[in-house]
Scaffold this active site. Structure first.
Site, PDB file in Angstrom:
ATOM      1  N   GLY A  89     -14.446  15.422 -41.844  1.00 33.29           N
ATOM      2  CA  GLY A  89     -14.704  16.273 -42.987  1.00 33.29           C
ATOM      3  C   GLY A  89     -14.187  15.682 -44.289  1.00 33.29           C
ATOM      4  N   ARG A 120      -2.749  15.825 -40.783  1.00 32.89           N
ATOM      5  CA  ARG A 120      -4.187  16.010 -40.578  1.00 32.89           C
ATOM      6  C   ARG A 120      -4.958  14.753 -40.978  1.00 32.89           C
ATOM      7  NH1 ARG A 120      -6.215  21.811 -41.126  1.00 32.89           N
ATOM      8  NH2 ARG A 120      -4.380  23.120 -40.919  1.00 32.89           N
ATOM      9  N   ARG A 170     -20.383  12.039 -55.562  1.00 34.53           N
ATOM     10  CA  ARG A 170     -19.587  13.259 -55.397  1.00 34.53           C
ATOM     11  C   ARG A 170     -18.286  13.006 -54.638  1.00 34.53           C
ATOM     12  NH1 ARG A 170     -22.613  18.256 -56.080  1.00 34.53           N
ATOM     13  NH2 ARG A 170     -24.746  17.779 -56.770  1.00 34.53           N
ATOM     14  N   ARG A 198     -10.174  10.599 -45.134  1.00 35.39           N
ATOM     15  CA  ARG A 198     -10.007  10.221 -43.731  1.00 35.39           C
ATOM     16  C   ARG A 198     -11.045   9.177 -43.344  1.00 35.39           C
ATOM     17  NH1 ARG A 198     -10.343  15.101 -40.156  1.00 35.39           N
ATOM     18  NH2 ARG A 198      -8.558  15.718 -41.431  1.00 35.39           N
ATOM     19  N   ASP A 243      -3.899  23.564 -35.854  1.00 36.97           N
ATOM     20  CA  ASP A 243      -3.154  24.822 -35.978  1.00 36.97           C
ATOM     21  C   ASP A 243      -3.568  25.737 -34.845  1.00 36.97           C
ATOM     22  OD1 ASP A 243      -5.223  27.024 -37.407  1.00 36.97           O
ATOM     23  OD2 ASP A 243      -5.685  24.934 -37.821  1.00 36.97           O
ATOM     24  N   GLY A 289     -12.943  15.902 -36.385  1.00 37.08           N
ATOM     25  CA  GLY A 289     -12.306  16.800 -37.336  1.00 37.08           C
ATOM     26  C   GLY A 289     -11.178  17.593 -36.726  1.00 37.08           C
ATOM     27  N   SER A 290     -10.680  18.525 -37.503  1.00 35.07           N
ATOM     28  CA  SER A 290      -9.587  19.392 -37.065  1.00 35.07           C
ATOM     29  C   SER A 290     -10.135  20.753 -36.669  1.00 35.07           C
ATOM     30  CB  SER A 290      -8.554  19.544 -38.181  1.00 35.07           C
ATOM     31  OG  SER A 290      -9.158  20.085 -39.346  1.00 35.07           O
ATOM     32  N   ARG A 296     -19.005  13.931 -35.062  1.00 31.31           N
ATOM     33  CA  ARG A 296     -18.043  14.594 -35.954  1.00 31.31           C
ATOM     34  C   ARG A 296     -16.651  14.438 -35.372  1.00 31.31           C
ATOM     35  NH1 ARG A 296     -15.330  18.111 -38.824  1.00 31.31           N
ATOM     36  NH2 ARG A 296     -14.506  20.022 -37.875  1.00 31.31           N
TER      37      ARG A 296
END
Length: 239
Positions: free
Chosen positions: A24, A221, A47, A28, A208, A93-94, A91
């Site tokens: 995301g 993260r 962007r 990273r 989390d 991610g967290s 993907r």
């Protein structure tokens, strides 16, 4: 391809590998490219959504940020699948754990993505379409994790549009149904892959816990997801 560059990606035809790892956070993506890839080239800065292409163990791989939420990953994955000839998006991610036996830093692989979102409505399917991971990528990731000595949990995850939710106990029903963790992107990714006839997988690190006061720091993260990244890279070179 006639549709490149796009309004959101400045890369030219051929700049992306057939397999893209998609965290995301664009920082990273930068960290992964600089840490794990060789012969790295930045192919997008529009962007601030950084994208890089390089090689890992001799195979060309790209890594690009997706931004937060299904609308964002929906745009980038659509353009990669349909305009840049990308075949596989993984993907990385967290996620927030829902089940009691899942701990911080555990790695979860999303076999399916339940959704609290209207993203699926655009496809016009009567009833409820179940967004699923690509089986080949999924089985390859599980085998890669075994080879790396990393335990993973595989099952249903939840993709939600809202991070701040006004409904109390909104995850309780999903917990009861065995859903492992919650995040905000995979449902749209799986649906876009299905519509394009391409392949997608979601590999998550628990950052989390929804039902316990436990969470990683922002630095953890960004930099502490090595096991997940290694599984994704090994899956990419076998894809």
């Amino acid at each position: 391809m006639t549709n490149t560059p796009t309004p959101h990606i400045e890369a030219k035809e051929g700049d992306f590998a057939k397999t893209v790892l998609m965290p995301g956070d664009p920082l990273r993506a930068k960290f992964i490219a600089e840490t794990y890839l060789e012969n790295v080239k930045c192919v997008n800065q529009v962007r601030g959504m950084l994208a890089f292409t390089g090689t890992y163990k001799g195979k060309e791989i790209s890594v690009m940020g997706s931004g937060m939420g299904m609308p964002s990953i929906g745009i980038y994955s659509y353009e990669l699948f349909n305009f840049y000839g990308v075949d596989n998006i993984i993907r990385i991610g967290s996620a927030g754990a829902i089940q009691d036996d899942i701990k911080l830093m555990d790695v979860v692989i999303g076999m399916g993505a339940s959704m609290v979102s209207d993203y699926v409505a655009q496809f016009g399917c009567p009833g409820h379409l179940a967004p699923l991971a690509d089986y080949h990528l999924l089985s390859t990731a599980v085998e890669s994790a075994k080879d790396l000595g990393t335990e993973v949990k595989v099952g249903n995850i939840l993709s939600e549009d809202a991070f701040y939710n006004d409904r109390p106990n909104s995850k309780d029903a999903f917990k009861k149904m065995g859903v492992l963790a919650v995040e905000m992107e995979s449902g749209a990714l799986y649906l876009n892959a299905a519509r394009a006839g391409k392949h997608a997988l979601c590999i998550l690190t628990i950052s989390d816990h929804i039902y316990r006061p436990e969470e990683l720091t922002s630095e953890e993260r960004q930099l502490g997801f090595g096991k997940m990244i290694e599984i994704a890279l090994e899956t990419a070179i076998r894809a």
